[in-house]
Write a protein that holds these residues in place. Structure first.
Motif, PDB file in Angstrom:
ATOM      1  N   PRO A   1       0.973  -1.211   0.078  1.00  0.00           N
ATOM      2  CA  PRO A   1       0.008   0.087  -0.008  1.00  0.00           C
ATOM      3  C   PRO A   1       0.851   1.354   0.019  1.00  0.00           C
ATOM      4  N   LEU A   2       0.340   2.279  -0.565  1.00  0.00           N
ATOM      5  CA  LEU A   2       1.189   3.613  -0.932  1.00  0.00           C
ATOM      6  C   LEU A   2       0.536   4.689  -0.210  1.00  0.00           C
ATOM      7  N   TYR A   3       1.209   5.595   0.216  1.00  0.00           N
ATOM      8  CA  TYR A   3       0.695   6.818   1.221  1.00  0.00           C
ATOM      9  C   TYR A   3       1.435   7.949   0.660  1.00  0.00           C
ATOM     10  N   THR A   4       0.887   9.236   0.997  1.00  0.00           N
ATOM     11  CA  THR A   4       1.939  10.371   1.122  1.00  0.00           C
ATOM     12  C   THR A   4       1.654  10.754   2.434  1.00  0.00           C
ATOM     13  N   PHE A   5       2.557  12.029   2.752  1.00  0.00           N
ATOM     14  CA  PHE A   5       2.710  12.496   4.141  1.00  0.00           C
ATOM     15  C   PHE A   5       2.045  13.894   4.234  1.00  0.00           C
ATOM     16  N   SER A   6       1.359  14.194   5.075  1.00  0.00           N
ATOM     17  CA  SER A   6       0.703  15.400   5.325  1.00  0.00           C
ATOM     18  C   SER A   6       1.924  16.619   5.536  1.00  0.00           C
ATOM     19  N   GLY A   7       2.782  15.913   6.146  1.00  0.00           N
ATOM     20  CA  GLY A   7       4.038  17.000   6.521  1.00  0.00           C
ATOM     21  C   GLY A   7       4.884  17.432   5.364  1.00  0.00           C
ATOM     22  N   ASP A   8       4.576  16.965   4.403  1.00  0.00           N
ATOM     23  CA  ASP A   8       5.207  17.474   3.207  1.00  0.00           C
ATOM     24  C   ASP A   8       4.584  18.372   2.369  1.00  0.00           C
ATOM     25  N   LYS A   9       5.143  19.685   2.398  1.00  0.00           N
ATOM     26  CA  LYS A   9       4.435  20.798   1.963  1.00  0.00           C
ATOM     27  C   LYS A   9       4.678  21.228   0.625  1.00  0.00           C
ATOM     28  N   ALA A  10       5.546  20.650  -0.021  1.00  0.00           N
ATOM     29  CA  ALA A  10       6.198  20.831  -1.433  1.00  0.00           C
ATOM     30  C   ALA A  10       6.648  19.845  -1.933  1.00  0.00           C
ATOM     31  N   PRO A  11       6.731  19.703  -3.412  1.00  0.00           N
ATOM     32  CA  PRO A  11       7.471  18.553  -4.221  1.00  0.00           C
ATOM     33  C   PRO A  11       8.935  18.642  -3.854  1.00  0.00           C
ATOM     34  N   GLY A  12       9.375  17.474  -3.752  1.00  0.00           N
ATOM     35  CA  GLY A  12      10.780  17.403  -3.201  1.00  0.00           C
ATOM     36  C   GLY A  12      10.841  17.088  -1.713  1.00  0.00           C
ATOM     37  N   ASP A  13       9.925  17.555  -0.870  1.00  0.00           N
ATOM     38  CA  ASP A  13      10.042  17.273   0.508  1.00  0.00           C
ATOM     39  C   ASP A  13       9.913  15.832   0.743  1.00  0.00           C
ATOM     40  N   ALA A  14      10.918  15.165   1.804  1.00  0.00           N
ATOM     41  CA  ALA A  14      10.624  13.874   2.144  1.00  0.00           C
ATOM     42  C   ALA A  14      10.544  13.813   3.770  1.00  0.00           C
ATOM     43  N   ASN A  15       9.861  14.764   4.298  1.00  0.00           N
ATOM     44  CA  ASN A  15       9.833  14.767   5.823  1.00  0.00           C
ATOM     45  C   ASN A  15       9.162  13.622   6.494  1.00  0.00           C
ATOM     46  N   GLY A  16       8.595  12.611   5.722  1.00  0.00           N
ATOM     47  CA  GLY A  16       7.993  11.577   6.318  1.00  0.00           C
ATOM     48  C   GLY A  16       9.016  10.224   6.443  1.00  0.00           C
ATOM     49  N   GLN A  17      10.168  10.693   5.750  1.00  0.00           N
ATOM     50  CA  GLN A  17      11.245   9.627   5.808  1.00  0.00           C
ATOM     51  C   GLN A  17      11.661   8.957   7.184  1.00  0.00           C
ATOM     52  N   GLY A  18      11.591   7.790   7.519  1.00  0.00           N
ATOM     53  CA  GLY A  18      11.963   7.276   8.584  1.00  0.00           C
ATOM     54  C   GLY A  18      11.242   7.559   9.821  1.00  0.00           C
ATOM     55  N   VAL A  19      10.048   8.323   9.724  1.00  0.00           N
ATOM     56  CA  VAL A  19       9.292   8.632  10.897  1.00  0.00           C
ATOM     57  C   VAL A  19       8.789   7.376  11.469  1.00  0.00           C
ATOM     58  N   GLY A  20       9.041   7.366  13.071  1.00  0.00           N
ATOM     59  CA  GLY A  20       8.666   6.160  13.978  1.00  0.00           C
ATOM     60  C   GLY A  20       9.334   4.917  13.494  1.00  0.00           C
ATOM     61  N   GLY A  21      10.385   5.036  12.518  1.00  0.00           N
ATOM     62  CA  GLY A  21      11.045   3.818  12.318  1.00  0.00           C
ATOM     63  C   GLY A  21      10.308   2.994  11.520  1.00  0.00           C
ATOM     64  N   THR A  22       9.135   3.374  11.160  1.00  0.00           N
ATOM     65  CA  THR A  22       8.278   2.389  10.243  1.00  0.00           C
ATOM     66  C   THR A  22       7.640   3.009   8.912  1.00  0.00           C
ATOM     67  N   TRP A  23       8.049   4.295   8.570  1.00  0.00           N
ATOM     68  CA  TRP A  23       7.794   5.119   7.247  1.00  0.00           C
ATOM     69  C   TRP A  23       8.864   5.274   6.359  1.00  0.00           C
ATOM     70  N   TYR A  24       8.842   4.989   5.489  1.00  0.00           N
ATOM     71  CA  TYR A  24       9.791   5.043   4.340  1.00  0.00           C
ATOM     72  C   TYR A  24       9.458   5.314   2.961  1.00  0.00           C
ATOM     73  N   ALA A  25      10.282   6.260   2.322  1.00  0.00           N
ATOM     74  CA  ALA A  25       9.833   6.550   0.897  1.00  0.00           C
ATOM     75  C   ALA A  25      10.083   5.164   0.124  1.00  0.00           C
ATOM     76  N   VAL A  26       9.521   5.172  -1.127  1.00  0.00           N
ATOM     77  CA  VAL A  26       9.448   4.069  -1.693  1.00  0.00           C
ATOM     78  C   VAL A  26      10.120   4.181  -3.105  1.00  0.00           C
ATOM     79  N   SER A  27      10.896   2.944  -3.437  1.00  0.00           N
ATOM     80  CA  SER A  27      11.785   2.820  -4.551  1.00  0.00           C
ATOM     81  C   SER A  27      10.832   2.138  -5.810  1.00  0.00           C
ATOM     82  N   PRO A  28      11.254   2.381  -6.909  1.00  0.00           N
ATOM     83  CA  PRO A  28      10.682   2.007  -8.185  1.00  0.00           C
ATOM     84  C   PRO A  28      10.042   0.694  -8.212  1.00  0.00           C
TER      85      PRO A  28
END
Length: 309
Positions: free
Chosen positions: A274-301
């Motif tokens: 399953p795929l998600y975005t993060f409400s803490g990202d405010k603009a393209p290029g943001d990756a503020n959700g990376q590593g949050v809680g040790g359970t959320w990570y950006a997705v590779s292709p």
């Protein structure tokens, strides 16, 4: 799909496992699309997840100055990220809502939604230059008031925009967008899912607005897709809506499919995750959700979590 299991047949067992792996979470038939007829009522929670809203922002306190204030003379402002956007006479951005309709015009943002996204009154609105006067119109809301439309799309302000030029409503919940002078969404949008080369994370998946896409390590992909982000979790981590395979670029096609969540909404997957975005990202290029809680990570292709231990 029902499969006959025979303990004596290794081939049959392997075939069944392969079928489960291939189908993981895929529902039979095409993804359903909710449509709303003009003037029809909206079911509670129809636009939100977990029945908690209509897809608008989390701040329900609308600015008193925005509520019911005439747009005055509309102007076109050049935004560094979004390009040309329509603003009111005070310089505040005007937005459109994907759950509305333009042909015929219909506003589906009412109640609490209209507090966060105050509708722009039709009365007193005019144009000087940059917006074709013939595109201006109005729609009658549920309460009988007249709301301004541009090219048929109802216009709104955003309660969190506190200064002229703010565009904090852009991309909220994936359904709210600043308005271009033509009435279309401001900002060039790319494919439904594509790949961005991030300077720190490498190749990561982004949505049509260029926002980083994430995976939740507590989710499940096999033997079927399962999302364990529910309730308040979805306020911070909105789901990625279904995307056609033809509307992707650079994404591995394996397990590229939507599945139906327990709340009835459909969510996109890559490799069945399953795929998600993060409400803490405010603009393209943001990756503020990376590593949050040790359970959320950006997705590779290919659907793997980037940088996960």
């Amino acid at each position: 799909m029902r499969t006959s299991w025979r303990s004596t047949s290794f081939v049959a067992t392997a075939a069944a496992v392969l079928a489960l792996t291939t189908a993981c979470g895929q529902e039979s038939g095409s993804p359903s699309t909710n449509t709303q007829n003009a003037g029809a009522s909206v079911a509670p929670g129809a636009y939100g997840s977990g029945g908690s809203g209509l897809g608008y922002g989390t701040d329900s306190s609308a600015s008193p100055d925005a509520e019911g204030e005439s747009a005055g003379v509309l102007a076109v402002t050049e935004n560094a990220v979004l390009g040309k956007i329509v603003t009111d006479s005070a310089g505040f951005t005007l937005y459109r809502f994907d759950k509305d309709t333009a042909q015929p015009p219909n506003s589906s943002c009412n109640g609490d939604c209209a507090e966060t996204w105050p509708p722009v009154p039709a009365e007193g609105a005019s144009v000087s230059s940059g917006v074709d006067k013939s595109l201006l119109g109005e729609v009658t809301r549920d309460d009988g008031s007249k709301q301004l439309t541009i090219a048929g799309w109802p216009m709104y302000r955003f309660a969190k925009d506190t200064e002229a030029g703010d565009t904090k409503g852009q991309g909220v919940k994936g359904t709210w967008f600043a308005t271009a002078p033509t009435g279309k969404k401001a900002g060039a949008t790319g494919p439904g899912l594509s790949v961005r080369n991030d300077p720190e994370l490498g190749q990561i998946v982004v949505d049509k607005n260029g926002m980083t896409v994430y995976r939740f390590m507590k989710d499940q992909a096999w033997p079927k897709s399962v999302s364990n982000c529910t309730g308040a979790c979805l306020d911070k981590w909105p789901v990625v809506a279904p995307v056609k395979e033809s509307d992707t670029k650079g994404i591995t096609k394996k397990g590229l499919m939507p599945f139906t969540r327990p709340d009835g909404a459909q969510q996109m997957t890559i490799n069945c995750w399953p795929l998600y975005t993060f409400s803490g990202d405010k603009a393209p290029g943001d990756a503020n959700g990376q590593g949050v809680g040790g359970t959320w990570y950006a997705v590779s292709p290919d659907g793997k979590p980037v940088g996960a231990p």
